[in-house]
Design an enzyme around this catalytic site. Structure first.
Site, mmCIF file in Angstrom:
data_model
loop_
_atom_site.group_PDB
_atom_site.id
_atom_site.type_symbol
_atom_site.label_atom_id
_atom_site.label_comp_id
_atom_site.label_asym_id
_atom_site.label_seq_id
_atom_site.Cartn_x
_atom_site.Cartn_y
_atom_site.Cartn_z
ATOM 1 N N LYS A 23 10.489 -21.831 16.084
ATOM 2 C CA LYS A 23 9.598 -20.933 15.616
ATOM 3 C C LYS A 23 9.580 -19.652 15.732
ATOM 4 C CE LYS A 23 5.220 -20.012 13.927
ATOM 5 N NZ LYS A 23 4.555 -19.514 14.537
ATOM 6 N N ASN A 24 9.286 -19.594 16.958
ATOM 7 C CA ASN A 24 8.560 -18.383 17.647
ATOM 8 C C ASN A 24 9.624 -17.090 18.006
ATOM 9 O OD1 ASN A 24 6.272 -18.860 16.696
ATOM 10 N ND2 ASN A 24 5.357 -18.799 18.738
ATOM 11 N N ARG A 95 2.132 -13.339 10.684
ATOM 12 C CA ARG A 95 1.888 -12.108 11.903
ATOM 13 C C ARG A 95 3.468 -11.516 11.999
ATOM 14 N NH1 ARG A 95 -2.466 -12.042 12.779
ATOM 15 N NH2 ARG A 95 -2.097 -10.667 14.839
ATOM 16 N N CYS A 119 -2.455 -17.600 12.234
ATOM 17 C CA CYS A 119 -3.834 -18.835 12.359
ATOM 18 C C CYS A 119 -5.024 -17.838 12.802
ATOM 19 C CB CYS A 119 -3.133 -19.592 13.136
ATOM 20 S SG CYS A 119 -1.956 -20.863 12.319
ATOM 21 N N ASP A 308 0.062 -22.361 23.020
ATOM 22 C CA ASP A 308 0.188 -23.235 21.837
ATOM 23 C C ASP A 308 0.409 -25.258 22.549
ATOM 24 O OD1 ASP A 308 0.507 -20.732 20.634
ATOM 25 O OD2 ASP A 308 2.451 -20.714 20.425
ATOM 26 N N VAL A 330 -6.729 -17.389 26.967
ATOM 27 C CA VAL A 330 -5.363 -16.561 25.474
ATOM 28 C C VAL A 330 -6.107 -16.278 24.158
ATOM 29 C CG1 VAL A 330 -3.177 -16.317 24.319
ATOM 30 C CG2 VAL A 330 -3.670 -17.218 25.855
HETATM 31 C C1 UD1 Z 1 2.204 -15.325 19.978
HETATM 32 C C2 UD1 Z 1 2.870 -16.944 18.875
HETATM 33 C C3 UD1 Z 1 1.713 -17.251 19.183
HETATM 34 C C4 UD1 Z 1 1.197 -17.725 20.538
HETATM 35 C C5 UD1 Z 1 0.777 -16.367 20.767
HETATM 36 C C6 UD1 Z 1 0.262 -16.186 22.275
HETATM 37 C C7 UD1 Z 1 4.480 -16.152 17.389
HETATM 38 C C8 UD1 Z 1 4.334 -15.640 16.389
HETATM 39 N N1 UD1 Z 1 3.248 -16.403 17.468
HETATM 40 O O1 UD1 Z 1 1.221 -14.615 18.627
HETATM 41 O O2 UD1 Z 1 2.363 -19.030 18.430
HETATM 42 O O3 UD1 Z 1 0.044 -18.693 20.631
HETATM 43 O O4 UD1 Z 1 2.115 -16.267 20.481
HETATM 44 O O5 UD1 Z 1 1.351 -17.471 23.287
HETATM 45 O O6 UD1 Z 1 5.287 -15.337 18.369
HETATM 46 N N2 UD1 Z 1 -3.866 -9.173 21.549
HETATM 47 C C9 UD1 Z 1 -4.913 -7.775 21.701
HETATM 48 N N3 UD1 Z 1 -4.072 -7.169 20.568
HETATM 49 C C10 UD1 Z 1 -3.391 -6.878 19.999
HETATM 50 C C11 UD1 Z 1 -2.505 -8.255 20.235
HETATM 51 C C12 UD1 Z 1 -2.672 -9.130 20.941
HETATM 52 O O7 UD1 Z 1 -5.621 -8.265 21.669
HETATM 53 O O8 UD1 Z 1 -3.053 -5.726 19.542
HETATM 54 C C13 UD1 Z 1 -4.551 -10.370 21.937
HETATM 55 C C14 UD1 Z 1 -4.998 -11.580 21.214
HETATM 56 O O9 UD1 Z 1 -6.058 -10.993 20.182
HETATM 57 C C15 UD1 Z 1 -4.747 -12.865 22.391
HETATM 58 C C16 UD1 Z 1 -3.524 -12.304 23.502
HETATM 59 O O10 UD1 Z 1 -3.337 -10.738 23.110
HETATM 60 O O11 UD1 Z 1 -5.820 -13.008 22.836
HETATM 61 C C17 UD1 Z 1 -2.396 -12.671 23.269
HETATM 62 O O12 UD1 Z 1 -1.900 -12.143 21.966
HETATM 63 P P1 UD1 Z 1 -0.446 -12.113 21.234
HETATM 64 O O13 UD1 Z 1 0.227 -12.568 22.532
HETATM 65 O O14 UD1 Z 1 0.251 -11.433 21.333
HETATM 66 O O15 UD1 Z 1 0.044 -13.382 20.115
HETATM 67 P P2 UD1 Z 1 1.029 -13.071 19.214
HETATM 68 O O16 UD1 Z 1 2.337 -12.132 19.088
HETATM 69 O O17 UD1 Z 1 0.139 -13.158 17.938
#
Ligand code: UD1
Length: 436
Positions: A23-24, A95, A119, A308, A330
């Protein structure tokens, strides 16, 4: 009409399961197609709602998308992309919208991006996305619903304070055509990111690592495209979900289509919890080696244990004799599903205190530390699915009960698990999707 998942458990999961495409990765490749000047074909595409949500958003921008879920293929053609707005359909969001900022800025010099959904597992701010866009010379305005961007993408230095998956991918997608060189440090390294880099390089992008492990992207002034189909890697979260369910139910599963290199840490954790793991080039077989053992584990960016995976590992550890802990580092709010598991017989508590682990950025602020008392006897009943990964964990609690378990909010499960009902049934589970 709402859907309910009805599970009558008590039987071990046994048999062979073909792991679907990740999916990702697939949705990121769909976004990458908007950088290409020729049609782009993806294979091993999972039949999940997230693909449809992304396809719908791309179609609204004028991208031709043909999805054949029965054949697991998708064809995308962005050559007639005409709109600079990335918006979701009514009531549907994931996202991905923010990742379109770079490609839209490249094509139109401006972009409007609806704020992402997905989510509710934490605040999920967009500051790191806005940061890399600023570093690449983009002007940004935002309100509660959308982000408006304009400017000419120009290479720059991006030093992430945290290894964000989405922000790393967004920076890559924004920099492949940016004028000059972009250096990205403290980037995430998930297998799906490596695949994105691989595809962008195949398309002609100039991406390399420097001696300090930073990603260096030199913007190109020629069009990018990939003429051969790209096959998506196996979904590591799906694989670990089935392995954890097999172990918890004292079953025996053979999974095909998953690359061991993507799940080293999780396999080691399962082995420490009492799994017998037999690996060949073609498949991974997981069953029990004896009794299940309690563990203390923590999540972190790849290659450490993925956030995850923690939900299915929580249910697995609830079957071990003794006390286990999971430290979630995370997302700050990723244990709400434990309350639902407790309704079904779980014995989980959460706290803001990270002990016995070392302090993390959530210490004494967020309930990010779970204590698991095992063994728990799941007794069936009703529970609400809170988010995608919690969905499989709650289904596992159903599989562990001799009584009937009914789960609501099934859309979360269907957003990320390909043909999950059929796959569970083929492994001997008594599960049905009902309309009510
Ligand atoms: C992706 C995955 C998700 C997985 C996550 C962490 C997809 C579609 N989703 O989500 O399944 O759980 O990686 O492995 O690929 N953060 C900030 N500011 C930002 C962006 C992120 O503070 O601008 C923080 C988030 O709140 C979180 C951490 O960084 O605490 C990790 O988030 P991130 O790795 O960006 O997750 P996603 O890409 O949203």
């Amino acid at each position: 009409m709402t859907q309910i998942l009805r599970i009558k458990g008590g039987k071990p999961l046994k048999g062979k399961v073909k792991i679907s495409g990740a999916k990702n990765e697939v949705t990121k490749l769909m976004v990458a197609s908007t950088l290409f000047d020729r049609p782009f074909y993806i294979e091993n595409v999972p039949d999940i709602e997230d693909v449809r949500i992304t396809a719908d958003m791309l179609r609204r921008m004028g991208v031709d998308v043909a999805f054949r879920p029965d054949k697991h293929v998708i064809a995308l053609n962005a050559t007639r992309m005409s709109k600079h707005e990335a918006v979701f359909g009514e009531g549907k969001a994931n996202r991905l919208s923010i990742l379109l900022a770079g490609p839209l800025l490249h094509k139109f010099g401006k972009a409007v991006v609806e704020k992402p959904g997905g989510c509710r597992i934490g605040e999920r701010p967009l500051d790191l996305h806005l940061y890399y866009l600023k570093q690449l010379g983009i002007n940004i305005e935002e309100d509660d619903y959308q982000i408006s961007l304009n400017g000419k993408l120009t290479g720059g230095s991006i030093e992430f304070p945290y290894k964000s998956v989405g922000a790393t991918e967004g920076a890559l997608l924004a920099s492949v055509y940016a004028k000059g060189t972009t250096v990205i440090s403290n980037h995430a390294n998930e297998p799906e990111i490596i695949e994105l880099i691989k595809v962008l390089q195949q398309a002609g992008a100039m991406i390399e690592y420097d001696s300090e492990g930073r990603i260096k992207v030199t913007g190109v002034d020629y069009p990018l495209h990939v003429d051969h189909p790209i096959a998506v890697i196996g979904d590591r979260v799906e694989a670990i979900s089935y392995f954890a369910a097999a172990l918890a139910t004292n079953g025996d599963i053979i999974a095909e289509g998953i690359d061991q290199r993507h799940i080293f840490t999780a396999l080691a954790v399962l082995r420490r919890a009492g799994a017998k793991i037999d690996i060949t080039n073609e498949r991974i077989r997981v069953s029990r080696n004896g009794i299940l053992l309690p563990l203390n584990v923590e999540t972190d960016p790849h290659p450490a244990l993925a956030t995850d995976f923690q939900q299915v590992i929580a249910v697995l550890l609830s079957q071990a004799e003794g006390i286990s802990h999971i430290h979630e580092t995370v997302f700050e709010h990723r244990f709400t599903y434990l309350e639902q598991l407790n309704k079904l017989g779980g014995k989980f508590t959460v706290s803001t205190d990270c002990k016995p682990f070392k302090d993390c950025r959530f210490v004494n602020k967020n309930e990010h530390m779970a204590t698991i008392k095992g063994p728990a006897f799941y007794h069936g009943g009703e529970a609400e699915i809170t988010d995608l990964r919690a969905a499989f964990a709650l289904a596992m609690a159903g599989l562990l009960s001799d009584n009937v378990t009914t789960l609501t909010n099934v859309h979360h499960l269907l957003r990320g698990y390909d043909r999950v009902i059929q796959k569970l049934q083929s492994l001997g589970a008594n599960v049905e999707l009902e309309e009510s």
